[in-house]
Design a protein around this motif. Structure first.
Motif, PDB file in Angstrom:
ATOM      1  N   THR A   1       0.277  32.573  -1.876  1.00 21.37           N
ATOM      2  CA  THR A   1      -0.205  31.191  -0.993  1.00 21.37           C
ATOM      3  C   THR A   1       0.803  30.312  -0.284  1.00 21.37           C
ATOM      4  O   THR A   1       1.471  29.497   0.777  1.00 21.37           O
TER       5      THR A   1
ATOM      6  N   ARG B   1       8.221  39.039   4.918  1.00 21.56           N
ATOM      7  CA  ARG B   1       5.889  38.532   5.097  1.00 21.56           C
ATOM      8  C   ARG B   1       5.278  38.545   5.737  1.00 21.56           C
ATOM      9  O   ARG B   1       5.145  37.072   6.601  1.00 21.56           O
TER      10      ARG B   1
ATOM     11  N   ILE C   1      -2.938  43.253   7.962  1.00 22.06           N
ATOM     12  CA  ILE C   1      -4.031  42.993   7.386  1.00 22.06           C
ATOM     13  C   ILE C   1      -4.997  43.302   7.835  1.00 22.06           C
ATOM     14  O   ILE C   1      -5.775  44.048   8.505  1.00 22.06           O
TER      15      ILE C   1
ATOM     16  N   GLU D   1      -4.914  33.730  13.316  1.00 19.76           N
ATOM     17  CA  GLU D   1      -3.029  35.054  13.378  1.00 19.76           C
ATOM     18  C   GLU D   1      -2.731  34.425  12.235  1.00 19.76           C
ATOM     19  O   GLU D   1      -2.749  32.952  12.026  1.00 19.76           O
ATOM     20  N   ASN D   2      -2.533  35.631  11.702  1.00 22.85           N
ATOM     21  CA  ASN D   2      -1.235  34.864  10.273  1.00 22.85           C
ATOM     22  C   ASN D   2       0.252  34.578  10.345  1.00 22.85           C
ATOM     23  O   ASN D   2       0.538  35.732  10.562  1.00 22.85           O
TER      24      ASN D   2
ATOM     25  N   ILE E   1       4.049  32.687  10.386  1.00 24.42           N
ATOM     26  CA  ILE E   1       4.860  32.572   9.307  1.00 24.42           C
ATOM     27  C   ILE E   1       5.024  30.981   9.685  1.00 24.42           C
ATOM     28  O   ILE E   1       5.411  30.284  10.930  1.00 24.42           O
ATOM     29  N   PHE E   2       5.086  29.529   8.376  1.00 23.75           N
ATOM     30  CA  PHE E   2       5.102  28.421   8.159  1.00 23.75           C
ATOM     31  C   PHE E   2       6.146  28.022   9.682  1.00 23.75           C
ATOM     32  O   PHE E   2       5.389  27.146  10.635  1.00 23.75           O
ATOM     33  N   GLU E   3       7.373  28.175   9.091  1.00 21.98           N
ATOM     34  CA  GLU E   3       7.585  27.959   9.943  1.00 21.98           C
ATOM     35  C   GLU E   3       8.629  28.326  11.472  1.00 21.98           C
ATOM     36  O   GLU E   3       9.187  27.644  12.295  1.00 21.98           O
ATOM     37  N   ARG E   4       7.660  29.365  11.970  1.00 18.99           N
ATOM     38  CA  ARG E   4       7.284  30.172  12.838  1.00 18.99           C
ATOM     39  C   ARG E   4       6.602  29.014  14.202  1.00 18.99           C
ATOM     40  O   ARG E   4       6.373  29.414  15.326  1.00 18.99           O
TER      41      ARG E   4
ATOM     42  N   GLN F   1      -1.411  25.217   5.161  1.00 22.30           N
ATOM     43  CA  GLN F   1       0.176  26.094   5.071  1.00 22.30           C
ATOM     44  C   GLN F   1       0.608  24.588   5.208  1.00 22.30           C
ATOM     45  O   GLN F   1       1.364  24.894   3.197  1.00 22.30           O
TER      46      GLN F   1
ATOM     47  N   LEU G   1      -1.075  23.717   1.330  1.00 17.04           N
ATOM     48  CA  LEU G   1       0.140  24.784   0.285  1.00 17.04           C
ATOM     49  C   LEU G   1       2.245  24.693  -0.233  1.00 17.04           C
ATOM     50  O   LEU G   1       1.770  24.346  -1.605  1.00 17.04           O
ATOM     51  N   LYS G   2       2.576  24.316   0.960  1.00 21.99           N
ATOM     52  CA  LYS G   2       3.236  23.874   0.927  1.00 21.99           C
ATOM     53  C   LYS G   2       4.202  22.730   0.102  1.00 21.99           C
ATOM     54  O   LYS G   2       4.742  22.642  -1.159  1.00 21.99           O
TER      55      LYS G   2
END
Lengths: 576, 269
Positions: free
Chosen positions: A426, A447, A451, B132-133, B135-138, B237, B240-241
């Protein structure tokens, strides 16, 4: 930089001589090193071949140390990860050929925190990143710098060792002989236990020294390499299940007929990035073929180190069906079936070196004469089973695209690869926070990563079977923990050269700037450059919990996976 | 244990415990015993147990079971707390203002938990396959980088063609789009119409442009898609948070009120 306390001397290659890491250090005098240089093993070396700043004397003075053992003392233990080799100076050493099991294992892991120590991290962790207490003083008095002490070098005492080894096969090594070079050079575990046969003196050389001497002294290199081949060949055959019924004489005949072959490039990481830019079909064609599908099975191949890809022809290409690592065998089913059933079954798969692979080749004629007749019938492949064992893609637990991805990116190297199931993750970052909490508020992984098939291989140290990051480290700061084989960094001896970070094919080592407790970076007095340190995942080796990242995931999305266990990997990837 | 077995075991244990609680409650009630105190105290203990999950997250260096085990306990004990709450209130909505507020908090905490669990199971796989996956903070930094690149393209188009067609379009339709998160609700529900409309609009400019401008427009269209993917990642995201920022403060408010409710109930009984 206003505060002079932040200006320190950058650590150097020669700062921490090997002898100083002993609990009771005995400084080396020039006379001692000169006597070592007179040993037959070093006598042929020409000093003129060495760089001026890295002479044989300098190397031995820095990377050698004198060790004294009483008769019966254990010098190295089978299964431990070592980073040095030994030369017998006086007395003798006794190599125990048989496995002693757990009898001499079980060294206490003193570095692990207790409950209180673990809990104290709640208030002791610095608020700022990468805080360290760096001092200028090098370990002239190592007793004041316990971080430098090589705990593995503390003697290993086992009661009644003579009773334990009674009836075991042993080989005596007299003065002048070298041992321990397999683990030191191949980054693998010790293959045998060695004890002092009598009161002895040994010259212990850390692997950086061995590497440097090998580089500049061809005679020494030839001698060590020959020893390495002879020793590793016999020890590997002894470990292989199909040879366990053989007596010593037969095993030696098999060893004499066995070829030691190397495919690919030992320093494969150098070309890894370029290789990633090519297509899958191109990559597989560039991998050296060890044995070809459809060819006559002229013998079996035992993987000694490195990795090999098993593939089969699929339309106009090759489909990867599995991979082999250390200790695994290719071609046995075909050879055994042909011998048993008088058939002419060719190799069913192609075997290719991924990066590099050391393999032992045992010819069919030797197997038919010495090995197969001695094998119990139950261990011979049955006809139907042989076909199934050789498999088809139907039997694969791992989907073909995932298998291709892991083999081509060489994630199969990992013994603790961080895999994240992106369909369950999540993105809460509880794993990252847990990692930071257990590492002074510094997360030791990202992280983030490639993928495939819904699974991410995150940028976390995989604690590789073949840790190429260790190859270039000038001080040995990055090394294997002797008890568990984890790849860890000694922060005190890391000089921040970034060789390991550049060598890691997976970008799993970061260079960080060391800071004082008030948050200001340390600077090198001579160059005015910030002091850097290599940082990476240590698999929470000093925590009572094990890997905090995996424990902290509330959704079962994250695992640290030993890629050698293909069955477990397949089960995890297909969880439902 | 695989997920299916674990789910079955959890459901079985929940059903068995809930059934037992119901039978116990019923048997005490038919004997005209007052069960409110018993169910209330049990409910309080259960709720405190549920909050320990958050404490466990703060102590990753202690061997206190895996977080995933805690999560399973949290889910099924949370469901059980709903049954206990029903037994405690007699399956009615309380009438008093204080009790009603407390009940409302309980409903909201429970509902936010169920919604949170649902989106935790539903959204991740959709995040994986769309864009693209990152990171939320970025995301803000990446969004700013995309905007800078597009602005450079716009300047380049003017310099190369001496025409302001693309610049005008940027001013009219894209400046606002690239400046911040857009189409939040559409991204949350997975409805792609605004993206499709913006892309169609940009592509319809094609007929008015020369070859150089067309090349630049093509690159801008790619950036529109990249920005939309970033917005989608940010929205999902963030959800989700973000649901925890509802669930946790409500929980603590509810515990405070429940303590007051308990003390009042005890004093007045």
């Amino acid at each position: 930089m206003s505060d002079s306390s932040q200006i320190v001397k950058r650590p150097q290659r020669w700062d921490v001589p090997f002898w100083s890491e002993l609990e009771n250090p005995e400084p080396l005098t020039p006379g001692v090193v000169d006597r070592w240089l007179e040993l037959p093993i070093f006598r042929g070396m020409e000093a003129s071949r060495f760089p001026l700043n890295n002479s044989p004397r300098d190397i031995l003075a820095n990377d050698g140390r004198l060790r004294r053992f009483k008769a019966g003392d254990i010098i190295v233990r089978q299964g431990d990860y070592g980073h040095s080799a030994f030369i017998v100076l006086s007395g003798s050493a006794q190599v125990i050929l048989d496995n002693l099991g757990d009898l001499v294992r079980g060294r206490e892991d003193s570095s692990r925190k207790g409950w209180l120590g673990a809990l104290a991290q709640l208030w002791r962790n610095p608020k700022l990143p990468e805080v360290r207490n760096l001092g200028d003083r090098r370990p002239e008095r190592p007793e004041e710098h316990t971080d430098f002490i090589d705990k593995d070098a503390a003697g290993i005492f086992v009661q009644d060792i003579n009773v334990i080894i009674k009836g075991k096969r042993t080989v005596d090594l007299p003065a002048g002989e070298l041992f321990g070079e397999i683990a030191a050079l191949s980054r693998t575990a010790r293959t045998s236990t060695v004890i002092a046969g009598s009161d002895s003196e040994m010259l212990e050389i850390r692997w950086q020294g061995l590497r440097d001497i090998r580089l500049h002294a061809p005679e020494f290199k030839e001698y060590v390499d020959r020893l390495y081949r002879d020793h590793s060949l016999l020890s590997h055959l002894r470990e292989t299940a199909m040879f366990r019924h053989l007596d010593d004489a037969t095993l030696k005949r098999v060893a004499a007929a066995t070829e030691f072959l190397t495919f690919g490039n030992f320093e494969w990481y150098a070309t890894y990035s370029k290789m990633r830019e090519t297509s899958g079909a191109e990559r597989i064609q560039k991998e050296p073929v060890i044995a070809q599908e459809g060819h006559y099975p002229n013998g079996v191949y035992l993987v000694r180190s490195g990795f090999a890809r098993l593939s089969e022809t699929y339309n106009n290409g090759e489909r990867t069906v599995s991979y082999l690592g250390r200790g695994q065998i290719y071609g046995f089913a075909e050879v055994a079936m042909n011998w048993k059933d008088k058939t002419e079954l060719p190799f069913q798969r192609t075997l290719r070196a991924v990066g590099y692979a050391d393999v032992l080749f045992v010819p069919t004629s030797v197997l038919e004469a010495e090995v197969l007749p001695r094998l119990p019938t139950a261990e011979l492949p049955r006809k139907r089973l042989a076909a199934a064992g050789l498999g088809g893609v139907r039997d694969m637990k791992i989907r073909p695209e995932m298998m291709e991805f892991m083999v081509e990116r060489r994630f199969i190297n990992g013994t603790a690869t961080m895999i994240i199931d992106m369909d369950r993750c999540t993105r809460c970052d509880d794993c990252v926070r847990a990692c930071a909490s257990t590492h002074n508020n510094n997360p030791r992984f990202l992280r983030h990563g490639p993928i495939a098939d819904g699974f991410m291989i995150a940028n976390a140290c995989m604690h590789c079977q073949d840790p190429v990051c260790m190859i270039g480290c000038p001080t040995g700061a990055i090394h294997r923990d002797s008890a568990h084989g984890l790849v860890v960094i000694n922060d005190r001896t890391c000089i921040g050269c970034a060789t390991c970070a550049n060598s890691c094919p997976y970008d799993n080592i970061q260079m960080v700037t060391a800071r004082s407790p008030d948050g200001r970076p340390f600077y090198d007095r001579a160059t005015n450059q910030p002091i850097q340190k290599a940082a990476k995942c240590d698999l929470c080796s000093n925590q009572i919990t094990g890997p905090a990242c995996a424990n902290a995931c509330p959704h079962d999305a994250l695992v640290r996976m030993d890629m050698r266990d293909v069955d477990h990997l397949g089960s995890w990837l297909n969880r439902q | 244990m695989n997920f299916t077995t674990r789910r079955r075991l959890g459901c079985f244990l929940f059903a068995a415990t809930a059934g037992l609680a119901w039978v116990l409650d019923f048997s005490l009630r038919v004997r005209l015993r007052r069960v409110e105190l018993l169910t209330g105290l049990t409910l309080m203990v259960v709720i405190l147990l549920l909050t320990l999950f958050n404490a466990r997250k703060k102590l990753p260096f202690l061997p206190l079971l895996r977080a995933s085990t805690w999560m399973q306990i949290h889910i099924y004990v949370g469901l059980f707390s709903c049954v206990l709450f029903g037994l405690h209130t007699g399956w009615r909505i309380p009438r008093g203002a204080f009790e009603f507020a407390l009940a409302l908090l309980f409903y909201l905490v429970s509902a936010s938990g169920v919604v949170g669990l649902a989106i935790s199971r539903w959204l991740p796989s959709r995040l994986t396959v769309q864009g693209e996956n990152v990171i939320f903070e970025r995301i803000p930094a990446l969004r700013a980088a995309v905007r800078r690149e597009v602005e450079e393209m716009v300047v380049e188009s003017v310099a190369k063609s001496q025409s302001s067609t693309i610049a005008d379009f940027y001013e009219a339709r894209l400046r606002n789009y690239f400046s911040r998160q857009r189409f939040l609700v559409y991204h949350l529900v997975g409805y792609g119409k605004p993206r499709h409309e913006l892309l169609s609009e940009a592509q319809s400019l094609d007929r008015y442009l020369n070859a150089d401008e067309r090349g630049i427009l093509g690159r801008i269209v790619e950036k529109i898609q990249a920005k939309d993917d970033l917005d989608l990642q940010a929205a999902r995201q963030g959800l989700l948070k973000g649901w925890l920022f509802v669930h946790i403060p409500l929980t603590y408010s509810m515990i405070l009120m429940a303590l007051v409710h308990g003390i009042l109930g005890w004093k007045l009984s």
